[in-house]
Motif scaffolding. Structure first.
Motif, PDB file in Angstrom:
ATOM      1  N   ALA A   1      47.928  23.544  36.484  1.00 52.70           N
ATOM      2  CA  ALA A   1      49.293  23.273  36.929  1.00 52.70           C
ATOM      3  C   ALA A   1      50.253  23.640  35.808  1.00 52.70           C
ATOM      4  O   ALA A   1      49.886  23.605  34.622  1.00 52.70           O
ATOM      5  CB  ALA A   1      49.464  21.807  37.309  1.00 52.70           C
ATOM      6  N   THR A   2      51.468  24.008  36.170  1.00 53.69           N
ATOM      7  CA  THR A   2      52.490  24.361  35.189  1.00 53.69           C
ATOM      8  C   THR A   2      53.561  23.284  35.167  1.00 53.69           C
ATOM      9  O   THR A   2      54.033  22.832  36.212  1.00 53.69           O
ATOM     10  CB  THR A   2      53.132  25.720  35.519  1.00 53.69           C
ATOM     11  N   ALA A   3      53.924  22.864  33.952  1.00 46.17           N
ATOM     12  CA  ALA A   3      54.943  21.822  33.789  1.00 46.17           C
ATOM     13  C   ALA A   3      56.054  22.331  32.895  1.00 46.17           C
ATOM     14  O   ALA A   3      55.828  23.174  32.014  1.00 46.17           O
ATOM     15  CB  ALA A   3      54.321  20.556  33.198  1.00 46.17           C
ATOM     16  N   ALA A   4      57.253  21.829  33.113  1.00 49.15           N
ATOM     17  CA  ALA A   4      58.413  22.183  32.297  1.00 49.15           C
ATOM     18  C   ALA A   4      58.829  20.962  31.491  1.00 49.15           C
ATOM     19  O   ALA A   4      59.374  20.006  32.052  1.00 49.15           O
ATOM     20  CB  ALA A   4      59.564  22.667  33.169  1.00 49.15           C
ATOM     21  N   PRO A   5      58.574  20.952  30.190  1.00 46.55           N
ATOM     22  CA  PRO A   5      58.969  19.797  29.372  1.00 46.55           C
ATOM     23  C   PRO A   5      60.478  19.577  29.402  1.00 46.55           C
ATOM     24  O   PRO A   5      61.268  20.525  29.459  1.00 46.55           O
ATOM     25  CB  PRO A   5      58.492  20.181  27.964  1.00 46.55           C
ATOM     26  N   GLY A   6      60.887  18.313  29.361  1.00 39.37           N
ATOM     27  CA  GLY A   6      62.303  17.999  29.309  1.00 39.37           C
ATOM     28  C   GLY A   6      62.859  18.183  27.915  1.00 39.37           C
ATOM     29  O   GLY A   6      62.162  18.615  26.989  1.00 39.37           O
ATOM     30  N   ALA A   7      64.129  17.838  27.758  1.00 44.70           N
ATOM     31  CA  ALA A   7      64.804  18.016  26.468  1.00 44.70           C
ATOM     32  C   ALA A   7      64.126  17.220  25.350  1.00 44.70           C
ATOM     33  O   ALA A   7      64.153  17.606  24.177  1.00 44.70           O
ATOM     34  CB  ALA A   7      66.272  17.610  26.590  1.00 44.70           C
ATOM     35  N   SER A   8      63.471  16.116  25.697  1.00 45.21           N
ATOM     36  CA  SER A   8      62.796  15.293  24.693  1.00 45.21           C
ATOM     37  C   SER A   8      61.423  15.823  24.335  1.00 45.21           C
ATOM     38  O   SER A   8      60.804  15.354  23.379  1.00 45.21           O
ATOM     39  CB  SER A   8      62.667  13.857  25.210  1.00 45.21           C
ATOM     40  N   GLY A   9      60.908  16.794  25.128  1.00 46.21           N
ATOM     41  CA  GLY A   9      59.586  17.353  24.891  1.00 46.21           C
ATOM     42  C   GLY A   9      58.509  16.754  25.764  1.00 46.21           C
ATOM     43  O   GLY A   9      57.356  17.181  25.707  1.00 46.21           O
ATOM     44  N   THR A  10      58.854  15.766  26.603  1.00 44.51           N
ATOM     45  CA  THR A  10      57.858  15.135  27.458  1.00 44.51           C
ATOM     46  C   THR A  10      57.644  15.936  28.739  1.00 44.51           C
ATOM     47  O   THR A  10      58.547  16.615  29.223  1.00 44.51           O
ATOM     48  CB  THR A  10      58.273  13.705  27.824  1.00 44.51           C
ATOM     49  N   PHE A  11      56.434  15.834  29.296  1.00 39.36           N
ATOM     50  CA  PHE A  11      56.126  16.537  30.543  1.00 39.36           C
ATOM     51  C   PHE A  11      55.066  15.749  31.305  1.00 39.36           C
ATOM     52  O   PHE A  11      54.343  14.917  30.741  1.00 39.36           O
ATOM     53  CB  PHE A  11      55.621  17.958  30.275  1.00 39.36           C
ATOM     54  N   ILE A  12      54.981  15.996  32.630  1.00 42.65           N
ATOM     55  CA  ILE A  12      53.971  15.389  33.483  1.00 42.65           C
ATOM     56  C   ILE A  12      53.365  16.476  34.355  1.00 42.65           C
ATOM     57  O   ILE A  12      53.981  17.520  34.602  1.00 42.65           O
ATOM     58  CB  ILE A  12      54.540  14.258  34.371  1.00 42.65           C
ATOM     59  N   ALA A  13      52.128  16.238  34.819  1.00 45.45           N
ATOM     60  CA  ALA A  13      51.457  17.184  35.714  1.00 45.45           C
ATOM     61  C   ALA A  13      50.392  16.422  36.480  1.00 45.45           C
ATOM     62  O   ALA A  13      49.920  15.360  36.048  1.00 45.45           O
ATOM     63  CB  ALA A  13      50.839  18.330  34.930  1.00 45.45           C
ATOM     64  N   SER A  14      50.006  16.965  37.628  1.00 40.15           N
ATOM     65  CA  SER A  14      48.961  16.375  38.457  1.00 40.15           C
ATOM     66  C   SER A  14      47.919  17.446  38.759  1.00 40.15           C
ATOM     67  O   SER A  14      48.263  18.546  39.208  1.00 40.15           O
ATOM     68  CB  SER A  14      49.546  15.816  39.758  1.00 40.15           C
ATOM     69  N   LEU A  15      46.645  17.125  38.526  1.00 41.71           N
ATOM     70  CA  LEU A  15      45.558  18.072  38.759  1.00 41.71           C
ATOM     71  C   LEU A  15      44.666  17.530  39.873  1.00 41.71           C
ATOM     72  O   LEU A  15      43.933  16.553  39.664  1.00 41.71           O
ATOM     73  CB  LEU A  15      44.735  18.272  37.481  1.00 41.71           C
ATOM     74  N   PRO A  16      44.709  18.133  41.079  1.00 42.65           N
ATOM     75  CA  PRO A  16      43.849  17.671  42.170  1.00 42.65           C
ATOM     76  C   PRO A  16      42.408  18.154  41.980  1.00 42.65           C
ATOM     77  O   PRO A  16      42.168  19.334  41.695  1.00 42.65           O
ATOM     78  CB  PRO A  16      44.486  18.299  43.408  1.00 42.65           C
ATOM     79  N   LEU A  17      41.444  17.250  42.125  1.00 40.02           N
ATOM     80  CA  LEU A  17      40.039  17.609  42.036  1.00 40.02           C
ATOM     81  C   LEU A  17      39.466  17.721  43.448  1.00 40.02           C
ATOM     82  O   LEU A  17      39.639  16.816  44.262  1.00 40.02           O
ATOM     83  CB  LEU A  17      39.265  16.546  41.248  1.00 40.02           C
TER      84      LEU A  17
END
Length: 326
Positions: free
Chosen positions: A270-286
């Motif tokens: 999955a591709t995530a775009a970090p916010g201005a603070s550098g944090t990011f989230i993503a979900s990987l379906p198995l």
């Protein structure tokens, strides 16, 4: 601290007889410690661990084993101080227990990157920074000298960099000891590759590259154990160490454990775009993922920045019932 395994039907010892052998010189101490660290972990179950033949005995005493943690870890206190130098403390028995001791006024905290090494040197007696201390790798030349803050910063010697950190194949030789010497000539030896007793030296995880040094990085998953059909929720933090910038995107990938390269095909991504603070989230379906060990990787510009291990297994519901009575 002394680890004494607990066995059913066998009473724990209350005290231990200790022989303390003096190592005659800095060079002899460095050879002894280097040879010990070069042994695989399983060699700790053979004797002797560190040779004491021909060494003079600096002290012999019997001391109580004081409980420290649980029922198998004890503290053993020396009755008298030792003179400055290097020693091997040994508890005799069917399997000898040994410890390598350094008695020195010098302390050193070390951080090694592929380009620079930072050593923070302090005088533990005076409680202040050590100015003018030198740092060398093994018998090599001095590559850093401490300033008024006790900080010694210099280019990292090639022998301190494992092949995996340079993305090279092959087993990595044991790193040499760092010799940190104060302006008054006192020295402390700083070893590398010292892990817990549960591992084996030279295994794959000790030859795997550390986190990418370009970024301050963190990576977490919501759990460590997943079903074959599940969702892995991932969050993390990335920020460039030099200019504090945040990458435009990060690829979050699931790969088989031990396949740490970014070139390894991913099982799910999955591709995530970090916010201005550098944090990011993503979900990987198995989906029908085989059971076993896996790594979640955060990849930026084709490089694995940070990774985290997880396991896919069969999660069984415990065989019990709850009843609510009025």
């Amino acid at each position: 601290a002394v680890i004494v395994p607990s066995f059913e039907g066998v009473s724990q010892p209350k005290d231990a007889k200790v022989d303390v052998y003096r190592v005659p010189s800095l060079d002899a101490a460095a050879r002894t410690l280097s040879n010990f660290l070069a042994q695989p972990h399983w060699a700790q179950y053979t004797v002797p661990l560190m040779p004491t033949k021909g060494l003079s005995i600096a002290a012999t005493f019997t001391a109580a084993l004081e409980p420290f943690r649980g029922e198998d870890v004890f503290v053993l206190r020396f009755p008298d101080t030792l003179e400055q130098g290097w020693y091997i403390a040994e508890i005799a028995g069917s399997h000898k227990i040994q410890a390598f001791l350094q008695v020195t006024p010098v302390s050193a905290w070390v951080s090694v990157l592929t380009d620079k090494t930072v050593v923070w040197v302090n005088d533990v007696i005076g409680g202040r920074a050590s100015v003018g201390a030198t740092v060398a790798a093994g018998d090599g030349p001095v590559f850093a000298r401490s300033d008024a803050r006790g900080l010694a910063v210099g280019p990292t010697p090639a022998e301190l960099i494992p092949p995996a950190a340079l993305r090279e194949s092959g087993s990595s030789a044991p790193a040499p000891l760092l010799r940190v010497t104060s302006a008054t000539g006192d020295t402390v030896l700083v070893p590398f590759g010292v892990t817990s007793d549960a591992g084996y030296r030279g295994e794959w995880y000790e030859q795997t590259a550390a986190a990418n040094e370009t970024y301050w990085a963190m990576l977490f998953t919501d759990r460590g154990l997943y079903r074959t059909d599940d969702h892995v929720e991932v969050w993390g933090y990335l920020r460039n160490r030099d200019d504090a910038s945040v990458p435009a995107s990060v690829s979050v990938r699931l790969v088989r454990q031990g396949n740490g390269s970014a070139d390894t095909p991913s099982i799910v991504e999955a591709t995530a775009a970090p916010g201005a603070s550098g944090t990011f989230i993503a979900s990987l379906p198995l989906v029908d993922v085989p059971t076993g060990g896996y790594e979640v990787q955060a990849v930026v510009d084709g490089d694995v920045v940070v990774s985290r291990w997880l396991e896919v297994s069969i999660i069984r519901q415990p065989p019990y019932e709850l009843e609510v009575a009025p």
